[in-house]
Structures are given as C-alpha cells and as structure tokens.
Design a protein around this motif. Structure first.
Motif, PDB file in Angstrom:
ATOM      1  N   UNK A 127      33.590  32.650 -12.772  1.00 30.83           N
ATOM      2  CA  UNK A 127      34.092  31.853 -13.875  1.00 30.83           C
ATOM      3  C   UNK A 127      35.201  32.609 -14.574  1.00 30.83           C
ATOM      4  N   UNK A 128      36.292  31.910 -14.853  1.00 25.51           N
ATOM      5  CA  UNK A 128      37.450  32.503 -15.498  1.00 25.51           C
ATOM      6  C   UNK A 128      37.678  31.793 -16.829  1.00 25.51           C
ATOM      7  N   UNK A 155      36.651  27.714 -12.337  1.00 28.87           N
ATOM      8  CA  UNK A 155      35.869  28.378 -11.296  1.00 28.87           C
ATOM      9  C   UNK A 155      36.553  28.120  -9.963  1.00 28.87           C
ATOM     10  N   UNK A 156      36.458  29.091  -9.059  1.00 31.30           N
ATOM     11  CA  UNK A 156      37.021  28.951  -7.719  1.00 31.30           C
ATOM     12  C   UNK A 156      35.988  29.329  -6.673  1.00 31.30           C
ATOM     13  N   UNK A 162      37.252  24.148 -10.097  1.00 24.00           N
ATOM     14  CA  UNK A 162      36.615  23.303 -11.108  1.00 24.00           C
ATOM     15  C   UNK A 162      37.099  23.765 -12.476  1.00 24.00           C
ATOM     16  N   UNK A 163      37.549  22.832 -13.291  1.00 21.67           N
ATOM     17  CA  UNK A 163      38.041  23.101 -14.636  1.00 21.67           C
ATOM     18  C   UNK A 163      37.188  22.334 -15.630  1.00 21.67           C
ATOM     19  N   UNK A 184      38.219  18.554 -10.754  1.00 21.19           N
ATOM     20  CA  UNK A 184      37.927  19.256  -9.513  1.00 21.19           C
ATOM     21  C   UNK A 184      39.155  19.130  -8.631  1.00 21.19           C
ATOM     22  N   UNK A 185      39.432  20.177  -7.849  1.00 21.55           N
ATOM     23  CA  UNK A 185      40.576  20.096  -6.959  1.00 21.55           C
ATOM     24  C   UNK A 185      40.343  20.909  -5.696  1.00 21.55           C
ATOM     25  N   UNK A 186      41.153  20.594  -4.683  1.00 19.95           N
ATOM     26  CA  UNK A 186      41.107  21.287  -3.402  1.00 19.95           C
ATOM     27  C   UNK A 186      42.538  21.583  -2.965  1.00 19.95           C
TER      28      UNK A 186
END
Length: 170
Positions: free
Chosen positions: A1-2, A20-21, A31-32, A113-115
């Motif tokens: 987690x950042x 998060x990555x 995920x943001x 969420x992203x990819x």
C-alpha cells in the motif's frame, strides 16, 4: 500500500488516499482509494476534474516513463516520453488497447481499478522477481481546494523520475 501525501511539502494529504499494486506475468494491476467524492464536471475536460495518474519507468535508469491518467468520469489519457539520452517530445500517439480501468464513485469516496499490460511498454518483457522499477501516483484536483497529492515527493514535477518510488517485483 502506498499512501498519498502533498507532493511539494510532503505533509499529510488533504483527504486520505492510497494506491496498491500487484503484478502477474501479463501486467500490473492497481487499486486506488480516496475518502472523498471527486470533483466532477462532465462539461469540462478531464484535467479540470479530479484525476489519477500512474507514472512508471521501467528499470532504475530513469530514461523514459509511461503515463496512464484517468478522471473520475472515466475519460483517459496515455502518454510516454523518452528523456535520455536526448529528451524527446511526448508521444501522444501512445494508445495501448489493453490498458483498462474502472471507476466507482459513491457519496463519500472514489475507487478505481486498472490494468497496464507489460506488452504496451517500449520494453515489453515482463520483469523478473527482484527487478526494480520506479513509479508514482498523482491525484490532482484543480478546483477549490486545489490539491496535488502523490506517493512520491516530486516537488510538483510529475516527470521527476529520480524522486519516484522504487518498486521491487517479488
């Protein structure tokens, strides 16, 4: 987690937010989460609304970066730029078809969420366990109150790769 902080002063973010990555052999998933409803004006461009940007530089050499940005209404922008050995203009023709993202806005929060597939990078091979890359997330709000929060202290310069977070693939 950042967790995110003010990118110029490194003080606490005005509104708590984090990213998060995780990764697979195909790409990076992110995920943001922000604890506020984003500023949204459909009649304005995406840079007027709240936006989230993911900047990533393969390896640790800070030679180039890729930028994946989207606003809370689902509009997106993808760019990339080479800075070494000679700075180049932004490649605004960079349109990776497999970059995916989805937003969810509720009364009091914004999640996304992203990819990002590895094959969209200039060096399309997946990293190996132990490889280190640099990245940062930036959440921008240009409406009042103005906010520029991120995971790295880039001093307001989102292309300042030497200040990006280091991530190690495990």
């Amino acid at each position: 987690t950042m967790p995110m902080r003010n990118t110029a002063t490194w003080k606490e973010a005005f509104v708590p937010a984090s990213c998060k990555l995780v990764w697979t052999e195909k790409g990076v998933y992110g995920y943001f989460e922000s604890a506020e409803k984003p500023f949204q004006k459909p009649d304005k461009d995406m840079w007027t609304n709240d936006t989230l940007e993911f900047f990533v530089s393969q390896g640790n050499g800070c030679e180039e970066f890729h930028q994946f940005a989207f606003d809370s209404l689902g509009r997106r922008c993808t760019l990339r730029k080479r800075v070494l050995p000679i700075p180049q203009p932004f490649d605004d023709q960079f349109k990776p078809a497999d970059f995916k993202f989805a937003n969810q806005v509720t009364d009091g929060r914004w999640t996304a969420e992203f990819f990002v597939p590895f094959d969209c990078f200039w060096h399309p091979e997946a990293p190996k366990a132990g490889d280190t890359w640099r990245c940062t997330f930036v959440k921008t709000r240009v409406s009042d109150p103005k906010q520029l929060d991120g995971t790295a202290m880039t001093l307001g310069n989102n292309g300042n790769m030497k200040m990006y977070d280091e991530i190690t693939f495990r």
